[in-house]
Scaffold this motif. Structure first.
Motif, PDB file in Angstrom:
ATOM      1  N   LEU A 114       0.827  -1.211   0.000  1.00  0.00           N
ATOM      2  CA  LEU A 114       0.000   0.000   0.000  1.00  0.00           C
ATOM      3  C   LEU A 114       0.865   1.268   0.000  1.00  0.00           C
ATOM      4  N   MET A 115       1.995   1.208   0.698  1.00  0.00           N
ATOM      5  CA  MET A 115       2.908   2.348   0.711  1.00  0.00           C
ATOM      6  C   MET A 115       3.473   2.594  -0.687  1.00  0.00           C
ATOM      7  N   ASP A 116       3.816   1.515  -1.362  1.00  0.00           N
ATOM      8  CA  ASP A 116       4.330   1.628  -2.728  1.00  0.00           C
ATOM      9  C   ASP A 116       3.241   2.172  -3.668  1.00  0.00           C
ATOM     10  N   GLU A 117       2.034   1.662  -3.489  1.00  0.00           N
ATOM     11  CA  GLU A 117       0.910   2.118  -4.296  1.00  0.00           C
ATOM     12  C   GLU A 117       0.633   3.598  -4.045  1.00  0.00           C
ATOM     13  N   ALA A 118       0.685   4.015  -2.788  1.00  0.00           N
ATOM     14  CA  ALA A 118       0.446   5.412  -2.435  1.00  0.00           C
ATOM     15  C   ALA A 118       1.497   6.326  -3.063  1.00  0.00           C
ATOM     16  N   GLU A 119       2.723   5.856  -3.090  1.00  0.00           N
ATOM     17  CA  GLU A 119       3.812   6.650  -3.681  1.00  0.00           C
ATOM     18  C   GLU A 119       3.567   6.879  -5.174  1.00  0.00           C
ATOM     19  N   LYS A 120       3.153   5.823  -5.861  1.00  0.00           N
ATOM     20  CA  LYS A 120       2.857   5.950  -7.294  1.00  0.00           C
ATOM     21  C   LYS A 120       1.662   6.870  -7.538  1.00  0.00           C
ATOM     22  N   LEU A 121       0.619   6.737  -6.698  1.00  0.00           N
ATOM     23  CA  LEU A 121      -0.566   7.592  -6.829  1.00  0.00           C
ATOM     24  C   LEU A 121      -0.214   9.055  -6.589  1.00  0.00           C
ATOM     25  N   GLU A 122       0.633   9.309  -5.587  1.00  0.00           N
ATOM     26  CA  GLU A 122       1.048  10.678  -5.286  1.00  0.00           C
ATOM     27  C   GLU A 122       1.782  11.297  -6.468  1.00  0.00           C
ATOM     28  N   ALA A 123       2.608  10.493  -7.144  1.00  0.00           N
ATOM     29  CA  ALA A 123       3.343  10.988  -8.311  1.00  0.00           C
ATOM     30  C   ALA A 123       2.375  11.348  -9.440  1.00  0.00           C
TER      31      ALA A 123
END
Length: 247
Positions: A114-123
């Motif tokens: 989820l942290m990795d997914e959140a990072e991609k979404l933020e970008a």
């Protein structure tokens, strides 16, 4: 033209303007909704990214709480292991410990995902944000313009209604009552101008010569035999005088 007829003509012009402004005011809420709808459609991908990011954050928060609870349970099981008195209890505690450790591993893996997914979404959100912010600014500017238009329209209606009340007070009550009733039935069109050719502007029917003659004199109220509206005639002299008064 008689003073009463002149007052009725002005009264009708006011009523038609009231209807025009009121109709415009009635359309503005739907326009606002349509503007917001179009913005949401154009910014749908961006809004979906923000929703996904928020859902990911909430899910991670729940998992972190679940992880903390499971870690507390593991500590308890580790303590229980030192207190068991027989092999059966010992095996049961070991099973609880093993289950808790496996669950902790699964939860930690999901949190990392989820942290990795959140990072991609933020970008992605950061990339699309300037375009959407510009679009939002344009929408807000349009909405502010509509609000200003509504405020001006309300002010205009107040002024027009004040003048309407003044005119109504000048007319005989019976005449105003007749005009007002016809105006309400015919959306403000209780009077109709007659052209130089003797044609009623509303129903487009030619009036009889005698009627046309009476209307041109302007010293009495004459109604159209076809549509029933009060007829009036503006000759060039009255039109020029009216224009000069307005200037």
């Amino acid at each position: 033209m008689s003073p009463e007829l002149s007052q009725l003509i002005e009264l009708q012009e006011l009523d038609l303007e009231i209807l025009r402004i009121s109709d415009r005011l009635a359309r503005i809420p739907a326009e606002r909704d349509q503007i917001e709808k179009e913005f949401n459609e154009r910014a749908s991908e961006f809004l979906a990214l923000k929703d996904s990011h928020q859902q990911s954050f909430e899910q991670r928060k729940q998992l972190e709480q679940e992880l903390a609870t499971t870690q507390q349970n593991l500590e308890k099981f580790e303590l229980d292991k030192t207190r068991v008195t027989n092999e059966k209890q010992y095996k049961a505690v070991l099973l609880e410990i093993d289950t808790a450790r496996k669950h902790i591993g699964a939860v930690e893996s999901e949190i990392l995902r989820l942290m990795d997914e959140a990072e991609k979404l933020e970008a992605q959100i950061k990339e699309k944000s300037p375009e959407v912010e510009e679009l939002r600014a344009q929408v807000d500017e349009t909405l502010i313009s509509l609000d200003a238009e509504m405020a001006r329209a309300d002010s205009q209606l107040l002024e027009i209604n004040q003048r309407r009340a003044q005119l109504a007070a000048l007319l005989p009550k019976s005449l105003f009552s007749t005009y007002d009733r016809m105006s309400r039935l015919r959306r403000g069109q209780a009077l109709s101008e007659v052209s130089n050719e003797g044609i009623c502007a509303v129903c487009r029917m030619r009036v009889r010569p005698k009627v046309f003659s009476d209307v041109r004199k302007g010293d009495q109220l004459v109604t159209c035999e076809s549509c029933g509206r009060i007829l009036y005639y503006r000759n060039e002299t009255s039109q020029s005088a009216e224009a000069a008064t307005r200037d």
